[in-house]
Design a protein around this motif. Structure first.
Motif, PDB file in Angstrom:
ATOM      1  N   PHE A 235       0.818  -1.211   0.000  1.00 48.75           N
ATOM      2  CA  PHE A 235       0.000   0.000   0.000  1.00 48.75           C
ATOM      3  C   PHE A 235       0.850   1.259   0.000  1.00 48.75           C
ATOM      4  CE2 PHE A 235      -1.878   3.528   2.339  1.00 48.75           C
ATOM      5  CZ  PHE A 235      -3.011   3.748   1.578  1.00 48.75           C
ATOM      6  N   HIS A 236       0.475   2.171  -0.874  1.00 47.95           N
ATOM      7  CA  HIS A 236       0.999   3.527  -0.880  1.00 47.95           C
ATOM      8  C   HIS A 236      -0.031   4.367  -1.620  1.00 47.95           C
ATOM      9  CE1 HIS A 236       3.446   7.069  -1.527  1.00 47.95           C
ATOM     10  NE2 HIS A 236       4.389   6.566  -0.763  1.00 47.95           N
ATOM     11  N   PRO A 237      -0.438   5.498  -1.048  1.00 48.35           N
ATOM     12  CA  PRO A 237      -1.510   6.264  -1.697  1.00 48.35           C
ATOM     13  C   PRO A 237      -1.109   6.905  -3.006  1.00 48.35           C
ATOM     14  CG  PRO A 237      -0.617   7.484   0.169  1.00 48.35           C
ATOM     15  CD  PRO A 237       0.000   6.120   0.212  1.00 48.35           C
ATOM     16  N   ARG A 238       0.216   7.069  -3.222  1.00 53.64           N
ATOM     17  CA  ARG A 238       0.657   7.698  -4.475  1.00 53.64           C
ATOM     18  C   ARG A 238       2.098   7.313  -4.769  1.00 53.64           C
ATOM     19  NH1 ARG A 238       1.982  13.855  -5.639  1.00 53.64           N
ATOM     20  NH2 ARG A 238       1.924  13.865  -7.894  1.00 53.64           N
ATOM     21  N   THR A 239       2.275   6.344  -5.657  1.00 54.13           N
ATOM     22  CA  THR A 239       3.616   5.929  -6.055  1.00 54.13           C
ATOM     23  C   THR A 239       3.504   5.310  -7.455  1.00 54.13           C
ATOM     24  OG1 THR A 239       5.543   4.633  -5.381  1.00 54.13           O
ATOM     25  CG2 THR A 239       3.396   3.654  -4.958  1.00 54.13           C
ATOM     26  N   ALA A 240       4.498   4.533  -7.846  1.00 60.57           N
ATOM     27  CA  ALA A 240       4.479   3.843  -9.136  1.00 60.57           C
ATOM     28  C   ALA A 240       5.334   2.590  -9.035  1.00 60.57           C
ATOM     29  CB  ALA A 240       4.991   4.750 -10.256  1.00 60.57           C
ATOM     30  N   ASP A 241       4.893   1.545  -9.705  1.00 63.87           N
ATOM     31  CA  ASP A 241       5.681   0.314  -9.776  1.00 63.87           C
ATOM     32  C   ASP A 241       6.444   0.308 -11.095  1.00 63.87           C
ATOM     33  OD1 ASP A 241       6.788  -2.175  -9.463  1.00 63.87           O
ATOM     34  OD2 ASP A 241       4.915  -3.155  -8.898  1.00 63.87           O
ATOM     35  N   THR A 242       7.694  -0.069 -11.027  1.00 62.57           N
ATOM     36  CA  THR A 242       8.531  -0.178 -12.221  1.00 62.57           C
ATOM     37  C   THR A 242       8.559  -1.639 -12.646  1.00 62.57           C
ATOM     38  OG1 THR A 242       9.900   1.670 -11.486  1.00 62.57           O
ATOM     39  CG2 THR A 242      10.806   0.246 -13.190  1.00 62.57           C
ATOM     40  N   VAL A 243       7.994  -1.909 -13.820  1.00 63.86           N
ATOM     41  CA  VAL A 243       7.862  -3.278 -14.311  1.00 63.86           C
ATOM     42  C   VAL A 243       8.909  -3.541 -15.387  1.00 63.86           C
ATOM     43  CG1 VAL A 243       6.342  -4.934 -15.463  1.00 63.86           C
ATOM     44  CG2 VAL A 243       5.403  -3.308 -13.794  1.00 63.86           C
ATOM     45  N   GLN A 244       9.635  -4.647 -15.222  1.00 60.10           N
ATOM     46  CA  GLN A 244      10.575  -5.081 -16.254  1.00 60.10           C
ATOM     47  C   GLN A 244       9.888  -6.107 -17.149  1.00 60.10           C
ATOM     48  OE1 GLN A 244      14.589  -6.095 -14.888  1.00 60.10           O
ATOM     49  NE2 GLN A 244      14.077  -5.186 -12.900  1.00 60.10           N
ATOM     50  N   PHE A 245       9.971  -5.875 -18.437  1.00 56.67           N
ATOM     51  CA  PHE A 245       9.361  -6.759 -19.435  1.00 56.67           C
ATOM     52  C   PHE A 245      10.470  -7.149 -20.406  1.00 56.67           C
ATOM     53  CE2 PHE A 245       6.305  -6.982 -23.242  1.00 56.67           C
ATOM     54  CZ  PHE A 245       5.984  -8.308 -22.974  1.00 56.67           C
ATOM     55  N   GLU A 246      10.784  -8.457 -20.490  1.00 55.59           N
ATOM     56  CA  GLU A 246      11.954  -8.842 -21.264  1.00 55.59           C
ATOM     57  C   GLU A 246      11.741 -10.151 -22.019  1.00 55.59           C
ATOM     58  OE1 GLU A 246      15.181  -9.388 -18.550  1.00 55.59           O
ATOM     59  OE2 GLU A 246      13.937 -10.401 -17.064  1.00 55.59           O
ATOM     60  N   THR A 247      12.533 -10.302 -23.066  1.00 53.43           N
ATOM     61  CA  THR A 247      12.643 -11.543 -23.825  1.00 53.43           C
ATOM     62  C   THR A 247      14.116 -11.728 -24.152  1.00 53.43           C
ATOM     63  OG1 THR A 247      11.766 -12.763 -25.737  1.00 53.43           O
ATOM     64  CG2 THR A 247      12.322 -10.441 -26.084  1.00 53.43           C
ATOM     65  N   ASP A 248      14.447 -12.818 -24.823  1.00 50.21           N
ATOM     66  CA  ASP A 248      15.862 -13.099 -25.099  1.00 50.21           C
ATOM     67  C   ASP A 248      16.527 -11.937 -25.835  1.00 50.21           C
ATOM     68  OD1 ASP A 248      15.512 -15.519 -23.915  1.00 50.21           O
ATOM     69  OD2 ASP A 248      15.255 -16.644 -25.785  1.00 50.21           O
ATOM     70  N   GLY A 249      17.505 -11.324 -25.180  1.00 48.52           N
ATOM     71  CA  GLY A 249      18.284 -10.269 -25.832  1.00 48.52           C
ATOM     72  C   GLY A 249      17.662  -8.897 -25.790  1.00 48.52           C
ATOM     73  N   HIS A 250      16.477  -8.764 -25.227  1.00 44.60           N
ATOM     74  CA  HIS A 250      15.806  -7.451 -25.195  1.00 44.60           C
ATOM     75  C   HIS A 250      15.154  -7.243 -23.838  1.00 44.60           C
ATOM     76  CE1 HIS A 250      16.262  -6.868 -29.555  1.00 44.60           C
ATOM     77  NE2 HIS A 250      15.957  -8.153 -29.675  1.00 44.60           N
ATOM     78  N   GLN A 251      15.188  -6.001 -23.371  1.00 51.46           N
ATOM     79  CA  GLN A 251      14.570  -5.669 -22.091  1.00 51.46           C
ATOM     80  C   GLN A 251      13.966  -4.271 -22.161  1.00 51.46           C
ATOM     81  OE1 GLN A 251      16.935  -4.626 -18.463  1.00 51.46           O
ATOM     82  NE2 GLN A 251      15.992  -6.471 -17.595  1.00 51.46           N
TER      83      GLN A 251
END
Length: 531
Positions: A235-251
């Motif tokens: 819980f946090h009333p105002r923040t952001a999650d940093t999501v990593q999305f990757e495949t072979d050789g790319h991020q």
């Protein structure tokens, strides 16, 4: 001699031509002179982005899926209900303390008569649409970065409520055929799952902060990616999650906002047809040692607006009664000050807009509050300033632009300049500025949000606009005019109250020191430049 005169005239003509050319060059190089701030302008960008998103979402519609009920139940739906817990069959002593039940209320609408409810709903929706237009910008819209890397993902506009679940829009993989197509998702403030499963896709890490999806068929993997969900778990009333999305050789990395929704603050103003100033506007002022001028102001207001509410903050040592219909007179501690009085007056306003005037101003036929209301109703602006006509005939608008330049550890630099940014499209007598004269109308909630620092008790004005920089969207109009009572008085013609006022107004030895301290610490400034 004649030859010398001819040469001088020639030089004068050349010099004048050069000056004229320089002026023309200066004006032609200026930025565009008009800007459109009317409500609804962001819809253009929104429609383009919606069309692109629809094309992304419609891909792979022919591939079947199986809904995952445990996840679907957590998703926010386009609707809500407030339900109370059922009352137990046996009402035991202290039952509410030991086993507290949820109560619910769903009859807010009954505060209005049934005959007026339809009109109230329509007005509320209109106000809500206006609220959204003011608070939402193209930076809040959902944007999908189509696969160039070859990952496809949302770059902005994804928001999840604290501890709630959403489907992540726009995830995809666009690459050439290979033996096995695989993507990984990693979060820091939540977990991943899937709303539905697609045959032929392997999923590892459901309900975890790291999830892997793989398939031999790219089409089935992309179909599965359309059902990936994210649940905020911290819980946090105002923040952001940093999501990593990757495949072979790319991020790639993208952010999802985590925060509560902004609760709108709407003002229910009953009017039809022309704007009702009495239901939309309250006039606020502060007085000190100038009851004669205050009464002149009230008389001038009543000549044109007999029923508009007037709120007066008064910090006189020996207050005098100020009576009359639709007047609220608030007494403050003696000498509390200018901005403290503004705070008090504005805090008591319940209408949608508040008009600030000094107590030595005078309304005339040119003080058209309807024009100010029209601009605020039809645009995303928060405040509109007018013009003040002095007894000499000079009309002042006091327009300024303000900019802040980052300055490192020592603090920032603030630059204040006379002038404005652009003329407002549709309102040729109005321009965008960052600070305006001491005669302005603003949205009550925005003025309360910025507030007036009560430590500025004698001389202050621009300080409010410095505090409001980046919060207030301001215009200045030179065709809405209020008169200023005469200040021209011979020394021997001044009354005792006028002499006392001048002593308080202009002889505060530490006023500059207080301002400098606030600029340095509160606003983190190291210097200021102005013209």
């Amino acid at each position: 001699m004649m030859r010398c005169l001819v040469q001088k005239k020639t030089y004068l003509v050349i010099l004048s031509s050069l000056l004229l050319f320089a002026l023309l060059l200066y004006w032609t190089r200026r930025a565009p002179t008009t800007v459109d701030v009317r409500s609804g302008q962001s819809y253009k960008a929104q429609n383009v982005l919606k069309e692109r998103l629809q094309n992304v979402q419609n891909s792979y519609d022919n591939i079947p899926y199986v809904l995952k009920e445990s996840v679907a139940g957590r998703l926010a739906l386009n609707g809500c209900v407030c339900e109370a817990d059922k009352k137990p069959a046996i009402d035991l002593p202290f039952a509410q303390v030991l086993f507290p039940r949820v109560w619910a209320q769903d009859d807010f609408h009954t505060a209005f008569q049934e005959a007026e409810l339809a009109q109230v709903k329509s007005r509320r929706q209109q106000e809500y649409n206006s609220f959204q237009q003011r608070y939402q910008t193209p930076a809040d819209l959902l944007v999908i970065a189509e696969a160039n890397s070859p990952l496809q993902y949302p770059t902005q506009g994804v928001e999840v409520r604290p501890l709630k679940t959403i489907v992540i829009p726009g995830l995809g993989l666009k690459e050439k055929h290979r033996q096995l197509h695989t993507v990984n998702l990693t979060a820091t403030l939540g977990t991943f799952d899937v709303l539905a499963t697609v045959d032929g896709v392997s999923i590892r890490g459901q309900g975890m902060m790291h999830m892997t999806l793989s398939s031999r068929l790219l089409s089935t993997l992309n179909r599965q990616l359309q059902f990936v969900t994210y649940t905020n778990t911290l819980f946090h009333p105002r923040t952001a999650d940093t999501v990593q999305f990757e495949t072979d050789g790319h991020q790639s990395v993208f952010t999802m906002k985590v925060g509560h929704a902004v609760i709108p603050k709407l003002y229910h103003s009953v009017y039809t047809g022309e704007y009702s100033i009495s239901s939309l506007v309250t006039i606020a002022t502060k007085t000190f040692l100038r009851y004669d001028k205050l009464q002149d102001l009230i008389d001038s207001i009543r000549e044109f607006y007999p029923t508009v509410a007037i709120v007066i903050a008064d910090d006189n040592e020996h207050p005098q009664p100020v009576k009359g219909p639709h007047i609220e007179h608030y007494i403050m501690p003696f000498g509390k000050g200018w901005f403290a009085g503004r705070n008090l007056a504005v805090s008591q306003v319940t209408t949608k807009y508040v008009l600030w005037v000094d107590d030595d101003f005078l309304f005339t036929s040119n003080t058209r509050l309807e024009n100010m209301v029209e601009i605020l109703e039809k645009t995303t602006l928060d405040m509109v300033g007018g013009a003040v006509r002095e007894t000499t005939g000079y009309t002042a608008t006091f327009r300024h632009t303000i900019s802040v330049e980052e300055g490192g550890e020592e603090g920032d630099c603030i630059h204040i300049r006379n002038g404005y940014h652009h003329v407002i499209d549709g309102f040729p007598n109005c321009v965008l500025a960052d600070a305006v004269i001491n005669f302005f109308m603003g949205r009550t909630d925005k003025m309360q949000q910025v507030g007036f620092d009560p430590r500025l008790n004698r001389v202050a004005h621009l300080e409010f606009f410095i505090d409001g920089l980046g919060i207030l969207h301001i215009a200045s109009c030179d065709d809405i005019i209020i008169n200023h009572a005469s200040k021209i008085k011979l020394p021997w013609g001044k009354s005792d109250s006028e002499k006392a006022y001048a002593k308080f107004r202009y002889s505060s030895s530490d006023a500059v020191q207080i301002k400098n301290a606030l600029f340095y610490f509160k606003n983190r400034l190291k210097c200021m430049s102005s013209n």
